[in-house]
Design an enzyme around this catalytic site. Structure first.
Site, PDB file in Angstrom:
ATOM      1  N   HIS A 171       0.807  -1.221   0.000  1.00 50.17           N
ATOM      2  CA  HIS A 171       0.000   0.000   0.000  1.00 50.17           C
ATOM      3  C   HIS A 171       0.839   1.268   0.000  1.00 50.17           C
ATOM      4  CE1 HIS A 171      -4.044  -1.825   0.820  1.00 50.17           C
ATOM      5  NE2 HIS A 171      -3.247  -2.837   1.123  1.00 50.17           N
ATOM      6  N   ASP A 385       3.457   9.412  -1.277  1.00 50.04           N
ATOM      7  CA  ASP A 385       2.293   8.647  -0.831  1.00 50.04           C
ATOM      8  C   ASP A 385       2.032   7.523  -1.812  1.00 50.04           C
ATOM      9  OD1 ASP A 385       0.205   8.065   0.876  1.00 50.04           O
ATOM     10  OD2 ASP A 385      -0.621  10.091   0.832  1.00 50.04           O
TER      11      ASP A 385
END
Length: 758
Positions: A171, A385
């Site tokens: 992730h 991110d």
């Protein structure tokens, strides 16, 4: 770890393994324990998926150190808690996971710290998760492991349960090999991940970083996105797929909340509580140094200081959800953020209204949706991110097509949400300018951008993400030849003109499109002398004009070498040229995401240069034995052309070439029309077209081709895409036209329809 298999008929067909369970414990007044759904991106993404599975389970930590609860059910899911002692929390979670891996994987925004005892705890805790998951998985079931805390689990489960399929999804970003190489125990991490059948990443750059690390550090053979993992002893080699699967949200559920009267009233009340400002700017983040909160506040402070923003008219809300507050870097960040907010409010806040409303707490989904509905601008300014679901939640919360998303180009969401205002958050001046642009954006521009953003988010929801990953996992380990060819059209008859025109009209109405075409056989008739080719100037002109229209990207994708293609087309930089079936990429227009295409470009090594030289020598020998045949050399390939071979020379040369191809496991061989190409790097027009579509953030694409090499593109046809075959024969294309003259007319008609859209 000993082999553990469930008894016949027992176990779950899908087992999710993650650091945390999807629920948190809450103690009721009578002392009983209530389990409530946890906040967080993974839980939000996975809970709707788990509800669709007949027999699913989730393995994870319950959130408190000490003895784990017995397995239980909550929200329709079978939950299997894993025990973590306080020492595990400190060393495995706060230590190796969040003080070593997290900063390293996020481009060393802060320095990673490594202690060998942390690694020992990481290994032992990963084994505990694997031991919990292995026995509860049904025979030939699926185990889906999530995130950086559990990178050793796939290999551990494979040792215990060789009968199951194992997937891993990362992730967060995966760092470049130069950074990853700094990690002690790096090879163990790679081998742990390669216990999977499929390793998934958020961005194409992450996949390529992982493949490069496997190639360089382990020396394993990598071809395209497939890694050959050598077997141990006499065990056969395995193939592991490493690909990109951008995660999403339950878009429909978020959008539906915007119609809830209570949420609508909360939105209105929020504006009233803030004194009904003209504009509300919102930031929503975990309190993490990767999220760019300090940069955002600095930009806001300067905007207030130089008078560009009037605090009487515009209010900023910063939601900073508590995160990892036992880790020193996070404690320091909280202190710095709160000090900055206090200074801004002390200097600029009007009486009765904050300049920055700082909320260091969690919000439930309904309150968060109300915040998104109230916000005129949302700032997502992460320094690095993996994805950032806040950006997608904001888009899903705006069916009114209002609001502006300012999005960091370093967030994974930037690969998909290209209609956002993209910004480099490290550049404070650029961040200030982007904020002012967002605040001043006219409603019609907001609507156009939000329409494109919503199309991406609503069409590609969490269900699509999960099914895409699980479908890939289902196919893993199967020979590619087992999959039947996709045939949508056969025969020679062209598509009815009215049907073709209606398809073009619908396509022309899509906000962001990619128009791409092969060259030989589409833009130019095929001729015996490749150098004497004469492209249709009207077709090239229509493509040039299309490339200048808003929301329209244009590309030529050819088997020709890039220089040759450029020589014969002389296209401007607004038209992307892709040569050698994707091995070469020309100049890119500024609005395209260059990294996606740059990473698909030529990547030769000395070993591949030697292999290419050997292949070229052999093909030249075959050509010499079959007069009229000739060999073309490209930067990463050698091509045998047999169009001008005499007598049976074309057939004989082709057969000889294909026989030779069977002796070359490290070469990609692509037969075409009287041509056989040998590439020493993995390329195809399908791979190139997929990269182009992602680089241009297209909502849909149109591709025109005539050759077998174009079928790799046609096979990827989506619901809104148009795949058009020039000429007869079986094809995966959905539409057919007769010849290059018809192709020229098609491009002219598309240009006309696109211009009508304004």
């Amino acid at each position: 770890m000993p082999t553990t298999e469930p008894q016949s008929g027992s176990g779950h067909e899908l087992v999710v393994v993650a650091n945390r369970l999807p629920v948190d414990a809450r103690t009721l007044p009578d002392g009983a324990t209530e389990w409530v759904t946890s906040p967080g991106g993974l839980v939000t993404a996975m809970e709707s998926v788990m509800r669709t599975v007949d027999s699913g389970a989730w393995v994870g930590w319950a959130g408190s150190p000490g003895e784990a609860p017995e397995p239980f059910e909550a929200d329709g899911m079978h939950l299997y808690p894993v025990a973590l002692e306080q020492e595990d929390v400190e060393k495995y979670y706060e230590g190796f996971s969040n003080a070593t891996l997290w900063p390293l994987y996020h481009d060393v925004i802060v320095d990673p710290v490594f202690h060998r005892t942390w690694w020992d705890s990481y290994v032992s805790t990963n084994r505990r998760f694997a031991q919990a998951a292995a026995p509860v998985t049904s025979r030939r079931g699926v185990v889906w492991v999530h995130d950086y805390q559990l990178q050793l689990v796939p290999e551990m489960i494979r040792a215990a349960r060789p009968d199951v399929r194992i997937g891993f999804f990362n992730h967060i970003p995966f760092p470049p090999v130069e950074l990853f190489s700094q990690l002690p125990k790096r090879n163990q991490i790679l081998r742990g991940l390669l216990g999977s059948d499929v390793v998934g990443f958020q961005r194409e750059s992450d996949s390529l970083n992982f493949l490069a690390s496997v190639r360089k550090l382990l020396g394993y053979h990598v071809e395209g996105h497939v890694i050959t993992v050598p077997g141990i002893g006499s065990a056969p080699a395995r193939e592991v797929v490493a690909k990109t699967f951008p995660i999403s949200i339950d878009s429909a559920a978020v959008s539906a909340l915007t119609e809830d009267q209570d949420v609508i009233e909360r939105t209105a009340q929020l504006r009233r509580d803030l004194g009904n400002p003209k504009k509300i700017v919102l930031g929503v983040d975990r309190l993490d140094y990767t999220k760019g909160i300090r940069h955002r506040l600095k930009a806001w402070q300067e905007l207030l200081n130089d008078g560009s923003v009037d605090p009487h008219e515009t209010v900023m809300i910063q939601v900073a959800t508590p995160s990892r507050e036992r880790v020193e870097a996070y404690r320091q960040l909280r202190d710095e953020v709160e000090l900055t907010v206090g200074r801004i409010n002390g200097d600029f806040a009007p009486i009765g209204r904050p300049a920055v409303s700082y909320q260091h707490r969690s919000f439930d989904r309904r309150d968060m949706t109300a915040l998104f509905m109230a916000a005129d601008v949302v700032l997502v300014t992460a320094l690095r991110d993996g994805m950032n679901l806040v950006a997608k939640e904001y888009v899903a919360s705006r069916p009114d097509l209002r609001g502006v998303l300012v999005l960091s180009e370093f967030a994974g969401a930037a690969d998909e949400l290209r209609a956002a205002v993209l910004v480099n958050p490290h550049d404070i001046d650029e961040l200030k300018a982007a904020t002012l642009r967002a605040l001043a954006m006219p409603e019609e521009d907001q609507e156009e951008a939000m329409r494109s953003l919503r199309r991406q988010v609503m069409d590609n929801d969490v269900q699509a993400w999960a099914h895409s990953f699980l479908d890939e996992l289902e196919q893993s380990g199967k020979p590619q030849d087992d999959a039947p060819a996709v045939i949508r059209l056969s025969g020679d008859d062209p598509t009815d003109p009215a049907e073709l025109d209606e398809a073009l009209a619908q396509f022309a109405r899509i906000p962001r499109i990619l128009v791409a075409s092969d060259f030989d056989g589409v833009i130019a008739p095929i001729v015996a002398d490749r150098d004497a080719v004469q492209p249709d100037q009207a077709a090239l002109g229509a493509l040039r004009d299309l490339s200048e229209l808003p929301g329209t990207s244009v590309a030529l994708v050819s088997g020709r070498a890039l220089g040759d293609l450029d020589h014969h087309t002389r296209m401007p930089s607004t038209v992307v040229l892709v040569g050698s079936h994707g091995a070469e990429v020309g100049a890119l227009p500024p609005w395209m995401h260059a990294e996606v295409l740059d990473n698909t470009a030529l990547a030769m090594t000395p070993e591949k240069e030697q292999l290419l030289a050997s292949v070229t020598r052999t093909l030249r020998r075959i050509a010499a034995e079959n007069p009229g045949s000739e060999v073309e050399t490209k930067p990463a390939a050698a091509v045998l052309h047999t169009r001008n071979a005499r007598g049976r020379g074309s057939i004989n040369a082709t057969e000889a070439a294909l026989a030779y191809a069977r002796t070359l496991p490290d070469v990609v061989v692509t037969p075409g029309k009287e041509v056989v190409e040998f590439s020493v790097i993995h390329t195809s027009k399908g791979v190139a077209m997929d990269a182009l579509a992602r680089a241009s953030a297209a909502d849909a694409w149109l591709y025109v081709g005539d050759d077998v090499t174009d079928e790799s593109v046609f096979a990827q046809l989506g619901d809104s895409d148009l795949a058009i075959k020039v000429g007869g024969g079986e094809t995966a294309a959905s539409l057919r036209i007769d010849d290059p003259q018809a192709a020229s007319a098609l491009f002219a008609r598309l240009l006309e329809l696109r211009r009508e859209q304004g």
